[in-house]
Design a protein around this motif. Structure first.
Motif, PDB file in Angstrom:
ATOM      1  N   VAL A   1      -2.120   6.329  -9.378  1.00 37.36           N
ATOM      2  CA  VAL A   1      -2.837   5.183  -8.811  1.00 37.36           C
ATOM      3  C   VAL A   1      -4.147   5.648  -8.174  1.00 37.36           C
ATOM      4  O   VAL A   1      -4.187   6.651  -7.474  1.00 37.36           O
ATOM      5  CB  VAL A   1      -1.936   4.460  -7.781  1.00 37.36           C
TER       6      VAL A   1
ATOM      7  N   GLU B   1       0.832  -1.202   0.000  1.00 35.38           N
ATOM      8  CA  GLU B   1       0.000   0.000   0.000  1.00 35.38           C
ATOM      9  C   GLU B   1       0.867   1.253   0.000  1.00 35.38           C
ATOM     10  O   GLU B   1       0.660   2.185  -0.774  1.00 35.38           O
ATOM     11  CB  GLU B   1      -0.937  -0.003   1.214  1.00 35.38           C
TER      12      GLU B   1
ATOM     13  N   ARG C   1      -8.108  -6.572   1.343  1.00 36.48           N
ATOM     14  CA  ARG C   1      -7.056  -6.227   0.386  1.00 36.48           C
ATOM     15  C   ARG C   1      -6.343  -7.440  -0.171  1.00 36.48           C
ATOM     16  O   ARG C   1      -5.706  -7.359  -1.203  1.00 36.48           O
ATOM     17  CB  ARG C   1      -6.002  -5.356   1.078  1.00 36.48           C
TER      18      ARG C   1
ATOM     19  N   THR D   1      -4.240  -2.670  -9.375  1.00 39.86           N
ATOM     20  CA  THR D   1      -4.512  -1.325  -8.867  1.00 39.86           C
ATOM     21  C   THR D   1      -5.420  -0.581  -9.832  1.00 39.86           C
ATOM     22  O   THR D   1      -5.341  -0.750 -11.049  1.00 39.86           O
ATOM     23  CB  THR D   1      -3.229  -0.471  -8.702  1.00 39.86           C
ATOM     24  N   GLU D   2      -6.245   0.232  -9.247  1.00 38.54           N
ATOM     25  CA  GLU D   2      -7.039   1.125 -10.088  1.00 38.54           C
ATOM     26  C   GLU D   2      -6.163   2.310 -10.455  1.00 38.54           C
ATOM     27  O   GLU D   2      -5.260   2.671  -9.704  1.00 38.54           O
ATOM     28  CB  GLU D   2      -8.262   1.615  -9.312  1.00 38.54           C
TER      29      GLU D   2
ATOM     30  N   ASN E   1      -8.295   2.230  -5.056  1.00 42.03           N
ATOM     31  CA  ASN E   1      -8.518   0.851  -4.635  1.00 42.03           C
ATOM     32  C   ASN E   1      -7.455  -0.060  -5.236  1.00 42.03           C
ATOM     33  O   ASN E   1      -6.976   0.175  -6.337  1.00 42.03           O
ATOM     34  CB  ASN E   1      -9.909   0.395  -5.087  1.00 42.03           C
ATOM     35  N   TYR E   2      -7.127  -1.062  -4.487  1.00 38.60           N
ATOM     36  CA  TYR E   2      -6.154  -2.035  -4.991  1.00 38.60           C
ATOM     37  C   TYR E   2      -6.426  -3.378  -4.353  1.00 38.60           C
ATOM     38  O   TYR E   2      -7.141  -3.477  -3.349  1.00 38.60           O
ATOM     39  CB  TYR E   2      -4.721  -1.572  -4.704  1.00 38.60           C
TER      40      TYR E   2
ATOM     41  N   ILE F   1       2.477   1.867  -3.515  1.00 39.89           N
ATOM     42  CA  ILE F   1       1.671   2.288  -4.669  1.00 39.89           C
ATOM     43  C   ILE F   1       0.854   3.542  -4.398  1.00 39.89           C
ATOM     44  O   ILE F   1       0.647   4.353  -5.294  1.00 39.89           O
ATOM     45  CB  ILE F   1       0.756   1.157  -5.206  1.00 39.89           C
ATOM     46  N   MET F   2       0.412   3.695  -3.177  1.00 34.47           N
ATOM     47  CA  MET F   2      -0.467   4.823  -2.907  1.00 34.47           C
ATOM     48  C   MET F   2       0.259   6.169  -2.975  1.00 34.47           C
ATOM     49  O   MET F   2      -0.359   7.215  -3.016  1.00 34.47           O
ATOM     50  CB  MET F   2      -1.175   4.658  -1.558  1.00 34.47           C
TER      51      MET F   2
END
Ligand code: AMP
Ligand code: ZN
Length: 437
Positions: free
Chosen positions: A355, A346, A428, A376-377, A358-359, A349-350
């Motif tokens: 990004v 998290e 998740r 990942t969205e 949501n993932y 990527i966040m």
């Protein structure tokens, strides 16, 4: 069966004597702990100001638990009990990034650790005539150097092959007549598939046994490896916080792992109520290391799920046995032997603006190895019909993740809002690996 003992007096010590031994060592451990900034504070809050405050083994319960979180908070030197010049090595927990869990060893710590690993190895029937190929990651991970030194202590010829590169592993096995292996169970299975693929005949090798650990595996997996490679496989359990390998190990009965109670006090607690569970019941393993001078750790919540096996072992050792460790009470994932927290993914990527919100982390088996897919969205701005920038983004995410968790994931990009959303707590992790444990 003809059992051999590295230190028969200690391995067969009557329980009463073992308890006296533990109490003396526990007092010492408390004394050493009081030299660290962390425990000085933590123990005094619990009313423990000197080793004399520990009068019976029951007093252990007055000591508060230590968690991974505490160790990270104490980074880098909050748990150090000796002057830095007395430290001759450090190790760290695998997969940890950011604030790692670091354990420091004095010269005596290394030699005590080495003799525990030697005890485990010797107890499986190995002798100095054996050739030991250590097919596990060297480096900060304790499995490499821990088994390396233990193997040398037994007097075996140690081949520090490290993990990976099966073709080279086969060559070493053949050239030097390897008889003993150490690896993760998944790598052992991988080795076997590769053997078939490359046409390496089992009979051209001299393998007799393997030590398999660092990740949970089932009895079925053990049997499968044993049958495919015609060897005996012994379960090896350890964790960097408690030195590394050499904490608990199977003897030749292959029925439960002896936890070395002259070096550790083990407790099994209910992870919810934190109360001890009855013998035979499963719960979370809590460990106190008794003889370590550089980094004392008391009542460490390992998060590993196991239990004490009732009854004595036919091998004659008096140290209790643990059931095969089936998993963890927290959310740490073990992917091909590497520890990964979903929070690491998290965090990685966040931080990227492309990004979305949501993932999903998906784990599957790809043959015998684990495969990680991170879905990942992406934000609507970044989601376009042209696939070239999307492919570049995918590659960027993959690289960032690999740098953070040391595992090469597959990355899938999804349109914003297309991944499932759960009510309440987000789910998740989708772990699709077969649960045959
Ligand atoms: P590390 O500190 O990186 O060596 O990771 C230690 C963790 O690996 C332990 O706390 C366990 O969760 C896991 N582990 C090690 N050995 C075994 C084993 N034989 N069976 C199941 N899990 C294991
Ligand atoms: Zn035994």
């Amino acid at each position: 069966m003809n059992h051999q003992y590295w230190n028969e007096k200690i391995e067969k010590m009557p329980r009463k004597e073992l308890e006296v031994w533990q109490l003396e060592r526990l007092k010492d451990a408390v004394g050493v702990s009081l030299r660290t900034p962390f425990y000085k504070n933590r123990l005094s809050q619990a009313g423990i100001k000197s080793p004399g405050d520990i009068k019976t083994l029951e007093d252990l319960k007055r000591i508060p638990f230590t968690t991974k979180h505490d160790l990270r908070d104490g980074f880098p030197y909050g748990f150090l009990a000796v002057p830095k010049e007395e430290v001759i090595r450090l190790h760290a927990s695998s997969g940890t990034t950011g604030a790692p869990t670091t354990i420091y060893f004095s010269r005596d710590d290394i030699s005590r650790w080495t003799s525990f690993v030697a005890r485990c190895i010797y107890g499986t029937g190995c002798t100095k005539a054996d050739v030991f190929q250590n097919m596990i990651t060297y480096g900060l991970f304790t499995g490499g150097l821990g088994f390396h030194s233990g193997g040398e202590e037994v007097g075996m010829m140690v081949i520090p092959s490290g993990a990976g590169n099966t073709t080279r592993q086969f060559r070493l096995m053949r050239d030097f007549g390897t008889t003993v292996l150490h690896a993760t169970p998944s790598f052992l299975l991988h080795v076997e598939s590769k053997m078939r693929e490359e046409g390496v005949s089992r009979d051209s090798l001299r393998l007799k046994r393997a030590f398999a650990g660092a990740e949970p595996y089932s009895e079925d997996t053990r049997r499968r490896i044993e049958q495919l490679l015609h060897i005996d496989v012994y379960n090896s359990y350890g964790l960097s916080e408690m030195n590394g390998p050499g904490v608990a190990f199977e003897c030749q009965e292959k029925n439960g792992l002896h936890i070395w109670e002259d070096g550790y006090i083990a407790e099994i607690i209910n992870p919810e109520t934190l109360q001890p569970v009855a013998d035979g019941e499963r719960g979370e393993l809590v460990l106190t290391i008794l003889c370590r001078e550089a980094t004392p750790i008391l009542r460490y919540r390992t998060r590993d799920l196991t239990g004490f096996m009732p009854g004595p072992c036919p091998c004659g050792r008096t140290h209790r046995r643990l059931y095969r460790i089936t998993g963890r009470s927290d959310d740490m994932l073990i992917i091909n032997g590497v520890n990964v927290f979903p929070s690491q993914i998290e965090e990685a990527i966040m931080a990227m603006k492309e990004v979305g919100n949501n993932y999903l982390i998906e784990l599957e088996k790809d043959g015998v190895l684990d495969r990680l897919t991170v879905k990942t969205e992406v934000t609507p701005e970044s989601f376009m019909d042209d696939t070239r920038p999307l492919n570049a983004l995918k590659e960027k995410i993959r690289r960032i993740l690999q740098a953070s968790i040391t595992i090469n994931p597959r990355v899938e990009l999804h349109e914003s809002g297309s991944l499932p959303v759960t009510e309440g707590k987000a789910v998740r992790v989708k772990d699709l690996r077969p649960k045959d444990i």
